[in-house]
Design an enzyme around this catalytic site. Structure first.
Site, mmCIF file in Angstrom:
data_model
loop_
_atom_site.group_PDB
_atom_site.id
_atom_site.type_symbol
_atom_site.label_atom_id
_atom_site.label_comp_id
_atom_site.label_asym_id
_atom_site.label_seq_id
_atom_site.Cartn_x
_atom_site.Cartn_y
_atom_site.Cartn_z
ATOM 1 N N GLY A 37 0.806 -1.219 0.000
ATOM 2 C CA GLY A 37 0.000 0.000 0.000
ATOM 3 C C GLY A 37 0.837 1.265 0.000
ATOM 4 O O GLY A 37 0.363 2.340 -0.350
ATOM 5 N N HIS A 38 2.093 1.148 0.385
ATOM 6 C CA HIS A 38 2.952 2.333 0.533
ATOM 7 C C HIS A 38 4.240 2.113 -0.240
ATOM 8 O O HIS A 38 5.253 1.740 0.361
ATOM 9 C CB HIS A 38 3.246 2.551 2.030
ATOM 10 C CG HIS A 38 3.821 3.902 2.342
ATOM 11 N ND1 HIS A 38 5.138 4.225 2.187
ATOM 12 C CD2 HIS A 38 3.237 5.019 2.811
ATOM 13 C CE1 HIS A 38 5.368 5.463 2.562
ATOM 14 N NE2 HIS A 38 4.226 5.980 2.944
ATOM 15 N N PHE A 39 4.260 2.316 -1.521
ATOM 16 C CA PHE A 39 3.138 2.636 -2.395
ATOM 17 C C PHE A 39 3.080 1.587 -3.505
ATOM 18 O O PHE A 39 4.126 1.018 -3.825
ATOM 19 C CB PHE A 39 3.320 4.025 -3.023
ATOM 20 C CG PHE A 39 3.329 5.143 -2.032
ATOM 21 C CD1 PHE A 39 2.142 5.655 -1.520
ATOM 22 C CD2 PHE A 39 4.530 5.694 -1.620
ATOM 23 C CE1 PHE A 39 2.156 6.712 -0.618
ATOM 24 C CE2 PHE A 39 4.545 6.745 -0.714
ATOM 25 C CZ PHE A 39 3.364 7.253 -0.210
#
Lengths: 154, 93
Positions: A37-39
């Site tokens: 999710g990051h990223f």
């Protein structure tokens, strides 16, 4: 780093309670769900985890300096600068220095380097309180023994 | 105003958003100026560094919790200034 367990420090390489300084190693893992999710397509260690890494390094210094008789809790972060992206599979060198030991609080300055280049730094303030539970003290002692090769400070 | 109080005003104004003119001896740091315990850590840090002392916040808090002292005894700014002078004198004696 065991990101899922919020254990940021792998090894305490140098600890000097008398002069209030500590050096530690934190290896950023190659893979983690955090990087999904990051990223997406650009995996980076979140800046808040760099700050947590500095806080935990400082925390071990404060714990050891007080002979594990009180627990430091992060209370404020000042002048935090996140200078460079940190990618997976990076070996971070973390240092922290005791700036001031007050009544019920300690202040440290900490920084993280990679390949000699400063990645981030901040001034951290901790409230220092009695351990709310003996179990927590034992857990901190156990974790410290795992990451500090020479064991507990005398 | 004493030099200690002037330094105290400067420290509080620098570490909070409170204008210096509002920081007067008759104000209580917590109940009048609205400083909270986290803000006071910054103030205590600055006082400790400026005067070379260690404000005994834990002992004061214990006394207040035990009913042996009031908040004004330590945190009315005129009293806090006096306490700082006492701590500096004790350090130098």
């Amino acid at each position: 780093m065991r990101l899922a367990y919020f254990q940021m420090i792998d090894t305490i390489s140098k600890l000097d309670c008398e002069n209030g300084s500590v050096e530690a190693i934190a290896n950023v893992p190659t893979e983690s769900t955090i990087f999904e999710g990051h990223f997406p397509g650009m995996p980076l260690l979140p800046g808040v985890l760099l700050i947590e890494t500095m806080a935990q390094t400082s925390g071990y210094l404060l714990l050891a300096s007080r002979k594990f008789e009180a627990m430091p809790f992060l209370a404020s972060v000042k002048n935090a600068k996140l200078r460079t992206f940190v990618e997976p599979d990076t070996k971070l060198s973390v240092t922290a220095t005791l700036e001031h030991s007050g009544s019920g609080f300690d202040v440290t300055t900490a920084e993280i380097k990679f390949d000699g280049k400063r990645i981030c730094n901040a001034q951290l303030t901790f409230r220092v309180m009695p351990f709310p539970e003996e179990r927590l003290r034992q857990e901190m002692l156990t974790r410290f023994s795992e990451i500090h090769p020479t064991g507990l400070p005398s | 105003m004493s030099s200690t109080f002037e330094a105290l005003v400067e420290i509080i104004a620098d570490t909070s958003d409170i204008p210096a003119e509002e920081i007067t001896p008759d104000k209580n740091a917590f109940t009048d100026l609205g400083i909270d315990s986290l803000d006071f850590l910054d103030i205590a840090f600055a006082i400790d560094k400026h005067f070379g002392i260690k404000i005994p916040i834990e002992a004061w808090t214990e006394e207040m919790n035990d009913g042996k002292a009031s908040v004004d005894d330590y945190f009315l700014l005129s009293r806090l200034s006096e306490r700082i002078d006492e701590l500096v004198a004790a350090k130098n004696s």
